[in-house]
Design an enzyme around this catalytic site. Sequence first.
Site, short mmCIF file in Angstrom:
data_model
loop_
_atom_site.label_atom_id
_atom_site.label_comp_id
_atom_site.label_asym_id
_atom_site.label_seq_id
_atom_site.Cartn_x
_atom_site.Cartn_y
_atom_site.Cartn_z
N ASP A 185 -0.13 2.45 8.45
CA ASP A 185 -0.82 1.51 9.66
C ASP A 185 0.09 1.59 10.98
OD1 ASP A 185 -2.61 0.60 7.67
OD2 ASP A 185 -1.68 -1.21 7.34
N GLY A 214 0.79 -1.16 -0.17
CA GLY A 214 -0.07 0.05 -0.07
C GLY A 214 0.75 1.38 0.17
N ARG A 237 -5.66 -1.83 8.68
CA ARG A 237 -5.74 -3.29 8.44
C ARG A 237 -6.13 -4.11 9.81
NH1 ARG A 237 -3.96 -6.11 4.15
NH2 ARG A 237 -2.81 -4.45 3.45
N THR A 240 4.22 2.78 5.82
CA THR A 240 2.96 2.22 5.72
C THR A 240 2.27 3.09 6.57
OG1 THR A 240 1.20 0.50 6.53
CG2 THR A 240 3.66 0.58 7.32
N ASP A 284 5.58 -4.89 6.18
CA ASP A 284 6.17 -6.32 6.55
C ASP A 284 5.91 -7.18 5.46
OD1 ASP A 284 3.60 -5.95 7.26
OD2 ASP A 284 3.73 -6.83 9.14
N ARG A 331 0.78 -5.03 -4.99
CA ARG A 331 1.09 -6.00 -4.13
C ARG A 331 1.24 -7.39 -4.62
NH1 ARG A 331 -0.62 -4.04 0.86
NH2 ARG A 331 -2.37 -2.45 0.87
N ASP A 371 2.26 -0.17 11.88
CA ASP A 371 2.21 -1.46 12.67
C ASP A 371 3.55 -2.36 12.72
OD1 ASP A 371 2.26 -2.10 10.17
OD2 ASP A 371 0.34 -3.48 10.30
#
Length: 329
Positions: A134, A16, A178, A132, A109, A77, A136
Amino acid sequence: MDNNKIKKVGVLTSGGDAPGMNAAIRSVVRSCIYNNIIPVGIYRGYKGLVRKNFETMESHSVSKIIQLGGTILKSSRLPEFATDKLLRKMAIDNLREDMIDALVVIGGDGSFRGADLLVKEFGFPVVGIPCTIDNDIYGTDLTIGFDTAINTAMEAIDKIRDTADSHNHLFFVEVMGRDAGFIATHTAIATGAEATIIPEVPTSIENICSYMKTERRKNKTSGIVIVSEGSELGSAVEIASRASQLLPEYKIRVVTLGHIQRGGSPSTRDRVLASMLGNHAVDALIEGKSGIMVGLKGGQISYIPFKEACSRHNPIDPDMLRIAKILSI
Ligand code: F6P
């Protein structure tokens, strides 16, 4: 690898997209040129690696991109890259054919899983840059794109608050992430949301609704519940539909912020972070490092093996959740 052997470095963006990806590309390209290394842009992430969609880059190739969202190298992706060795072999053959000595992977990741295999199976030097919205990725305090995304979400939710207040509405606002609640937790604090639903903390619709009933009794004129993508209770639409039966006193509305959180001009913080990590990624390759992600820990540059970065998610700081709850009363 001997320092002098690195003459050409490939760079790609994968997964993304996130605001600040262009700033990271610019930093990698210019840091290569500074070190007399030829930078090669690889288009569309691992797809471009497999299809040999390469282009040598000059300093001017990355002019005036630091302020742009998206990625000039495009992204894609390709989860099969981590499962299909044939694809990785094609990628390595293409890199070697073009005499590319090392690779910088800008992504999350999922992208690092494929990168790790290139290092392990073929001994090819790869360094990653965490990027990202996110936030995360384990082993770095911050990922490129997160700061811009939370500011975008915050601005949108501030606007939603205006209309919610005018009509005494209760809004369920879904943010991205996500399966991680970083965007939700940060925007909840920043916008004074009444409640937050994230994947990391189990709750129930009944809990949320009984909490909102007490909020109503406090004569609050609007309500905002932030729902993180990946919540076990479902999407904001599903949660709102079930909540509407338990909260007949509320007029309920739903907004899904979606991909607007991925776009837009990167914040100062993301541009600076991307510039730092891009430069240190090239330095790391020159120093012979490989199989690692360049991150930020306690404000310092840190190197985390791909395997560790992919092993789990960063945990949500429980203190942030505690503060979000206290301040929403
Ligand atoms: O990882 C970034 C992210 O925007 C997530 O927050 C979201 O779940 C996902 O990507 C959406 O991906 P796509 O645009 O491929 O649907």
